[in-house]
Design an enzyme around this catalytic site. Structure first.
Site, PDB file in Angstrom:
ATOM      1  N   ARG A 128      11.285   2.765  12.978  1.00 45.10           N
ATOM      2  CA  ARG A 128      10.425   3.569  13.855  1.00 45.10           C
ATOM      3  C   ARG A 128       8.951   3.269  13.567  1.00 45.10           C
ATOM      4  NH1 ARG A 128      11.407   9.884  13.844  1.00 45.10           N
ATOM      5  NH2 ARG A 128      10.336   9.728  11.850  1.00 45.10           N
ATOM      6  N   LYS A 144       4.928   7.778  16.230  1.00 46.55           N
ATOM      7  CA  LYS A 144       4.447   8.770  15.262  1.00 46.55           C
ATOM      8  C   LYS A 144       3.004   8.460  14.858  1.00 46.55           C
ATOM      9  CE  LYS A 144       6.545  11.417  11.506  1.00 46.55           C
ATOM     10  NZ  LYS A 144       6.409  12.732  12.123  1.00 46.55           N
ATOM     11  N   GLU A 183       9.729  19.258  22.920  1.00 47.85           N
ATOM     12  CA  GLU A 183      10.046  19.414  21.499  1.00 47.85           C
ATOM     13  C   GLU A 183       9.163  20.468  20.878  1.00 47.85           C
ATOM     14  OE1 GLU A 183       9.190  16.140  18.855  1.00 47.85           O
ATOM     15  OE2 GLU A 183       7.849  15.234  20.307  1.00 47.85           O
TER      16      GLU A 183
END
Ligand code: PLP
Ligand code: COI
Length: 341
Positions: free
Chosen positions: A81, A183, A219
């Site tokens: 990721r 992220k 989220e």
């Protein structure tokens, strides 16, 4: 010697540990990196990380098992990721083996900070990359620093496995085609105000709706959302602007393969919460945090209970944490052991 800490009552705060790993990128490659005792970083004033948020991070944990050994949970997934995040910000990718070696070295060097088995506490690892070096225009940095530090942590949301309430924010944390799916710090900068607004009203965190239509749950500020329908389906939002949570994908697998539920990524409409018997937030820091209720405008929707944890959320928690702490057999490749000497 394990540190003398009140492990049972740890929250999620910075605690300075002894060693961090630091690698540098210059002239086209990452160096080998090394452990350092210096927790301060000196940066050029023109660093892209400071001005244009050319920086990104990861989060994963080390777990002390009953036999004293130490587990990392799916660190390859964090490494991959991070590479996707790097690609989005034109940061040179950290090789998977460098990432995993850095995590292992940090855990081994700080093993005194690893909570004893049975306390529920873990060692949280925070890998991050910053663009540094002389610059002023909007362009990729000439140099980068990759660091991994660690802190012992307990629950992210107060009460851990006790239900928390969440507030639907009117703000978006990410744009439809922006950086929500990776992220980067910028997403979190956008979430600090909504989080404070939620906290001021005694909610654990904000919940974001999809930035295009504001009709579907995206989220939680620091975790993904899941719900268990009244007919026992595990549903979690499918959106390009949420963080692809490693915990969420692990729960999708466990719900299906270990609990025998239908497990799907799909739309979760904010005006259709009645379909759910239980709901929760999931993530590395959050683990599984049951959601008691969600405030949306004037409407407060309670799922299972504001004080009790639903049975499926409980079973998912036991399965996930059982695997992480080495008590339950893990699906192949999910656990990486840290050699301690
Ligand atoms: N969503 C956000 C915004 C997060 O910050 C996190 C934490 O990493 C998650 C979801 C959960 O992701 P993971 O399970 O990979 O930790
Ligand atoms: C994590 O769970 O690792 C996170 O990054 C969430 C939050 C602490 C930012």
């Amino acid at each position: 010697m394990t540190k003398n800490i009140d492990w049972q009552n740890l929250g999620f705060s910075y605690i300075k540990t002894d060693y961090r790993f630091v690698a540098r990128w210059k002239d086209g490659s990452w160096n080998e990196g090394e452990l350092s005792t210096d927790h301060m970083i000196t940066l050029h004033e023109g660093s892209t990380a400071l001005h244009y948020a050319q920086q990104c991070f990861e989060g994963l944990k080390a777990y002390r098992c009953k036999d004293g050994s130490v587990n990392l949970f799916r660190p390859d997934q964090n490494a991959e990721r991070l590479q996707k995040t790097c690609a989005r910000l034109l940061i040179p990718a950290v090789p998977v083996n460098l990432f995993i070696r850095a995590c292992k070295e940090v855990v081994k060097a700080n093993q005194e900070w690893l909570a004893p088995y049975g306390t529920g506490a873990t060692l949280y690892l925070r890998p991050f990359i910053i663009g540094v070096g002389e610059n002023i225009g909007i362009r990729p940095a000439p140099e980068y620093i990759f660091t991994v530090f660690c802190c012992p942590v307990g629950s992210y949301f107060k009460g851990g496995m006790k239900p928390s309430n969440f507030l639907v924010s009117e703000y978006d944390r990410a744009a439809p085609n922006g950086t929500g799916g990776v992220k980067v710090g910028g997403n979190y900068a956008a979430s600090i105000l909504p989080h404070e607004q939620a906290a001021e009203r005694n909610f654990a965190d904000a919940i974001y709706l999809d930035p295009k239509t504001h009709t579907k749950i995206e989220e939680v500020g620091a975790a993904n959302f899941f719900g268990i329908t009244k007919d026992n389906k595990f549903i979690t939002p499918d959106s390009p602007s949420i963080l692809p949570s490693i915990t969420k994908y692990s729960l999708l697998y466990l719900a299906k393969e270990r609990l025998g539920l239908e497990a799907i990524e799909g739309d979760v409409y904010i005006d259709q919460l009645d379909q759910f018997a239980e709901a929760g937030a999931c993530g590395t820091a959050a683990v599984i945090s049951p959601i008691g209720g969600i405030q949306h405008g004037d409407n407060f929707h309670v799922f299972y209970s504001e004080t009790e944890v639903g049975p499926i959320t409980q079973r998912l928690y036991q399965e996930l944490t059982g695997i992480q702490f080495g008590d339950i057999e893990a699906p192949e490749g999910w656990i990486t052991k840290v050699e301690l000497d």
